[in-house]
Motif scaffolding. Structure first.
Motif, mmCIF file in Angstrom:
data_model
loop_
_atom_site.group_PDB
_atom_site.id
_atom_site.type_symbol
_atom_site.label_atom_id
_atom_site.label_comp_id
_atom_site.label_asym_id
_atom_site.label_seq_id
_atom_site.Cartn_x
_atom_site.Cartn_y
_atom_site.Cartn_z
ATOM 1 N N GLU A 31 0.896 -1.015 0.067
ATOM 2 C CA GLU A 31 -0.088 -0.023 -0.030
ATOM 3 C C GLU A 31 0.899 1.123 -0.135
ATOM 4 N N ARG A 32 1.950 1.107 0.782
ATOM 5 C CA ARG A 32 2.694 2.406 0.810
ATOM 6 C C ARG A 32 3.680 2.424 -0.584
ATOM 7 N N PHE A 33 3.783 1.326 -1.042
ATOM 8 C CA PHE A 33 4.369 1.668 -2.742
ATOM 9 C C PHE A 33 3.523 2.519 -3.352
ATOM 10 N N SER A 34 2.250 2.137 -3.301
ATOM 11 C CA SER A 34 1.143 2.863 -3.998
ATOM 12 C C SER A 34 1.115 4.171 -3.855
ATOM 13 N N ILE A 119 -7.409 9.705 -1.947
ATOM 14 C CA ILE A 119 -7.620 10.462 -0.515
ATOM 15 C C ILE A 119 -8.601 9.775 0.399
ATOM 16 N N VAL A 120 -9.681 9.541 -0.102
ATOM 17 C CA VAL A 120 -10.855 8.833 0.660
ATOM 18 C C VAL A 120 -10.282 7.488 0.827
ATOM 19 N N GLY A 121 -9.650 6.572 -0.008
ATOM 20 C CA GLY A 121 -9.179 5.291 0.302
ATOM 21 C C GLY A 121 -8.057 5.077 1.199
ATOM 22 N N THR A 122 -7.283 6.210 1.089
ATOM 23 C CA THR A 122 -6.235 6.186 2.175
ATOM 24 C C THR A 122 -6.750 6.482 3.448
ATOM 25 N N GLY A 123 -7.855 7.284 3.681
ATOM 26 C CA GLY A 123 -8.246 7.821 4.679
ATOM 27 C C GLY A 123 -9.104 6.454 5.551
ATOM 28 N N PHE A 124 -9.639 5.550 4.727
ATOM 29 C CA PHE A 124 -10.221 4.303 5.128
ATOM 30 C C PHE A 124 -9.153 3.453 5.590
ATOM 31 N N PHE A 125 -8.118 3.368 4.709
ATOM 32 C CA PHE A 125 -6.973 2.295 4.903
ATOM 33 C C PHE A 125 -6.086 2.669 5.989
ATOM 34 N N LYS A 126 -5.537 3.807 5.955
ATOM 35 C CA LYS A 126 -4.193 4.059 6.910
ATOM 36 C C LYS A 126 -4.303 3.756 8.363
ATOM 37 N N PRO A 127 -5.145 4.365 9.065
ATOM 38 C CA PRO A 127 -5.250 4.649 10.594
ATOM 39 C C PRO A 127 -5.578 3.143 10.908
ATOM 40 N N ASN A 128 -6.321 2.293 10.072
ATOM 41 C CA ASN A 128 -6.666 0.949 10.634
ATOM 42 C C ASN A 128 -5.738 -0.108 10.714
ATOM 43 N N ILE A 129 -4.837 -0.231 9.840
ATOM 44 C CA ILE A 129 -3.870 -1.045 9.883
ATOM 45 C C ILE A 129 -2.680 -0.756 11.153
ATOM 46 N N SER A 130 -2.695 0.417 11.163
ATOM 47 C CA SER A 130 -1.722 0.699 12.400
ATOM 48 C C SER A 130 -2.526 0.561 13.723
ATOM 49 N N SER A 131 -3.702 0.639 13.789
ATOM 50 C CA SER A 131 -4.490 0.267 15.164
ATOM 51 C C SER A 131 -4.377 -1.186 15.326
ATOM 52 N N PHE A 189 1.553 5.737 -13.055
ATOM 53 C CA PHE A 189 0.310 5.965 -12.159
ATOM 54 C C PHE A 189 -0.059 4.312 -12.134
ATOM 55 N N GLY A 190 -0.195 3.692 -13.287
ATOM 56 C CA GLY A 190 -0.714 2.318 -13.297
ATOM 57 C C GLY A 190 0.070 1.522 -12.175
ATOM 58 N N PHE A 191 1.330 1.728 -12.295
ATOM 59 C CA PHE A 191 2.022 0.740 -10.856
ATOM 60 C C PHE A 191 1.500 0.821 -9.912
ATOM 61 N N ALA A 192 0.870 1.969 -9.360
ATOM 62 C CA ALA A 192 0.087 2.217 -8.198
ATOM 63 C C ALA A 192 -1.114 1.397 -7.895
ATOM 64 N N SER A 193 -1.791 1.065 -9.012
ATOM 65 C CA SER A 193 -3.100 0.187 -9.029
ATOM 66 C C SER A 193 -2.778 -1.232 -8.716
ATOM 67 N N VAL A 194 -1.666 -1.793 -9.504
ATOM 68 C CA VAL A 194 -1.450 -3.346 -9.586
ATOM 69 C C VAL A 194 -0.619 -3.353 -8.178
ATOM 70 N N VAL A 195 0.178 -2.747 -7.523
ATOM 71 C CA VAL A 195 0.702 -2.996 -6.075
ATOM 72 C C VAL A 195 -0.368 -3.034 -4.901
ATOM 73 N N MET A 196 -1.262 -2.024 -5.158
ATOM 74 C CA MET A 196 -2.596 -1.907 -4.125
ATOM 75 C C MET A 196 -3.321 -3.277 -4.221
ATOM 76 N N VAL A 197 -3.515 -3.756 -5.495
ATOM 77 C CA VAL A 197 -4.160 -5.077 -5.560
ATOM 78 C C VAL A 197 -3.394 -6.216 -4.764
ATOM 79 N N LEU A 198 -1.973 -6.148 -4.848
ATOM 80 C CA LEU A 198 -1.212 -6.974 -4.018
ATOM 81 C C LEU A 198 -1.376 -6.937 -2.597
ATOM 82 N N SER A 199 -1.543 -5.494 -2.286
ATOM 83 C CA SER A 199 -1.660 -5.436 -0.621
ATOM 84 C C SER A 199 -2.965 -5.948 -0.220
ATOM 85 N N LEU A 200 -4.087 -5.822 -0.965
ATOM 86 C CA LEU A 200 -5.606 -6.400 -0.516
ATOM 87 C C LEU A 200 -5.397 -7.959 -0.598
#
Length: 503
Positions: A31-34, A119-131, A189-200
């Motif tokens: 996710e941070r790669f993305s 922006i909206v996606g990161t808001g839902f993702f980022k604080p919760n994995i840290s928690s 920009f496309g690389f960011a979508s590919v690695v986000m799929v890997l994250s999920l």
């Protein structure tokens, strides 16, 4: 699918790190790669492809990043009250993938809508994995700081790879044999979508090991009622994207938002504090003090995506030890490389010191962070004495500045995340983590303003003159960081009293 692991079974792990930490490590890494891949491209894309002025691009960069981190507060709130950590993380990842695909299709025409999804996606993702990382440890477990330091290495492994690859491809300094010239930004920009799929995929395949961690807080409700709340949240997060797009594209709206969101979040915290004990509230006050100082830290540190990007483009040569590199790629990635090399080591040093009862407390670690930050920015200033007649200076010395700053980051960011989980009561942990990232939002916002002021001072200047203006600006930041560090260490006894048994 969920194993019947109890929270005690997960927290009573043997060794230095729980196995679940490694699963979250890799999900966060991709996710941070993305995220950092996209972040590293923003300033250069806005100036070279959207033809914004340097001052406008700095303000736009600050506004965009401020929204990213501000939305983590909202994402943390909905995770606490409706989604739970896991479902929030998954939904955020889906939105980030959509945003990256939109940018890959037509970055120039769809820039702001793609960024708004992210922006909206990161808001839902980022604080919760840290928690969720914080939930792996018992409240009194001294291994927590070391765990967050390792997790932070995962953050930066993704940031290193994405931060260098994306901008280097976009600038035509990497993989030119198979990336068409006219599609460089699309591929980047496309690389960011590919690695986000890997994250999920990583998270989906490993979440069964988390037991009950991160499940819905509405499990006690009927299925229909729970689905209603969740559906409204899904719909609301989609409907807000056009609003975010309008506000991000106009930095004046961002100003208004930043004037409001901080006070509102503090008022909300004050409302929550009515239900806590005096002891718990003292800890929350300490958490807020840490947040306020972190705003200053990130306002300086996050020059990386704004003024330091301009500095890299205009004033750095492209070699280190005779190896040709993309200067802006180095600016984006050097810090992450140093974090990867030293994060686990620093974490082990904390453990070693703890066993000998000489480990600095969290407040002193924060103060030390500012001293390293001051040292790094002084190195950035000192690069001006190594410039040539064209205003180009040493990429190697610049990288050493990031080396120094990295130790400051390692004394503040993973330790700060750990402190937020230790200082906040159970029922409000995701909100506190969201406020921690909201403090980063203010840092990003002020970083844009600082960068814009530096850029404005050097407008229409020669490259040599630009070097002087930027370097002198970094000297001023070094002085302010030094003052903040000394002040924080001076008031550490007061903050320690508020923290009580939390070290």
């Amino acid at each position: 699918m969920i194993q019947n692991l109890t929270i005690n079974q997960i927290q009573n792990f043997k060794g230095k790190y729980p196995k679940q930490l490694w699963y979250l490590f890799f999900s966060e890494m991709w996710e941070r790669f993305s995220f950092y891949g996209m972040r590293g491209m923003l300033y250069v894309f806005m100036t070279s492809q959207l033809f914004m002025k340097d001052t406008d691009a700095n303000l736009q960069y600050g506004a965009t990043q401020a929204w990213v981190y501000a939305f983590t507060f909202i994402g943390g709130l909905f995770a606490d009250k409706i989604f739970g950590f896991r479902k929030s993380l998954f939904w955020g990842g889906i939105l980030m993938i959509i945003g990256s695909i939109i940018l890959a299709i037509s970055p120039k025409n769809l820039f702001f809508i793609g960024v708004s999804f992210t922006i909206v996606g990161t808001g839902f993702f980022k604080p919760n994995i840290s928690s969720m990382v914080g939930k792996l440890y018992a409240d009194d477990d001294n291994r927590r700081d070391a765990g967050f330091s390792l997790f932070y290495a995962g953050v930066n492994l993704g940031a290193l790879i994405g931060g260098y690859i994306c901008i280097a491809v976009a600038n035509g300094n990497l993989w030119t044999s198979f990336v068409p010239i006219n599609l460089r930004w699309n591929y980047a920009f496309g690389f960011a979508s590919v690695v986000m799929v890997l994250s999920l995929l990583t998270f989906i395949q490993t979440q069964k090991s988390l037991g009950q961690i991160g499940l819905s807080p509405l499990a006690h409700l009927t299925t229909s009622k729970r689905k209603l709340y969740e559906s409204v949240t899904y719909l609301g997060s989609l409907l807000i994207i056009p609003i975010i797009m309008i506000m991000v594209s106009n930095t004046v709206y961002t100003d208004y938002f930043m004037y409001l969101i901080g006070p509102i979040s503090l008022l909300y915290l004050a409302y929550e504090m009515k239900g806590f004990t005096i002891s718990q509230n003292k800890k929350l006050v300490a958490a807020v003090i840490f947040m306020l100082f972190s705003v200053v830290f990130w306002a300086f540190f996050e020059q990386s995506g704004g003024s330091l990007s301009a500095f890299a483009v205009n004033n750095l040569n492209n070699t280190i030890f005779n190896v040709k590199l993309d200067p802006n790629g180095v600016n984006n990635a050097a810090n992450s490389l140093f974090v990867i090399v030293f994060a686990a080591l620093v974490g082990l040093v904390w453990l070693w010191m703890n066993k000998r009862k000489i480990e600095p407390n969290t407040v002193v670690k924060f103060g030390i962070a500012f001293l390293f930050l001051a040292g790094g920015f002084y190195v950035f200033y000192y690069t001006k004495f190594f410039s040539d007649t064209f205003g180009k200076t040493s990429l190697g010395l610049f990288s050493f500045g990031w080396f120094v700053i990295t130790f400051g980051e390692l004394c503040l960011s993973p330790i700060g995340m750990s402190a937020m989980t230790k200082l906040s009561p159970q029922k409000t942990q995701a909100v506190i983590m969201g406020m921690w990232f909201l403090a980063s939002a203010y840092g990003q916002y002020f970083a844009g303003i600082l960068g814009a002021n530096i850029a404005e001072a050097s407008e229409h200047a020669t490259n040599v003159a630009k070097l002087t203006v930027y370097a002198d600006g970094y000297k001023q930041l070094a002085i302010y960081a030094l003052i903040a560090g000394i002040l924080l260490i001076a008031i550490s006894p007061f903050i320690k009293k508020l923290m009580q048994e939390v070290k």
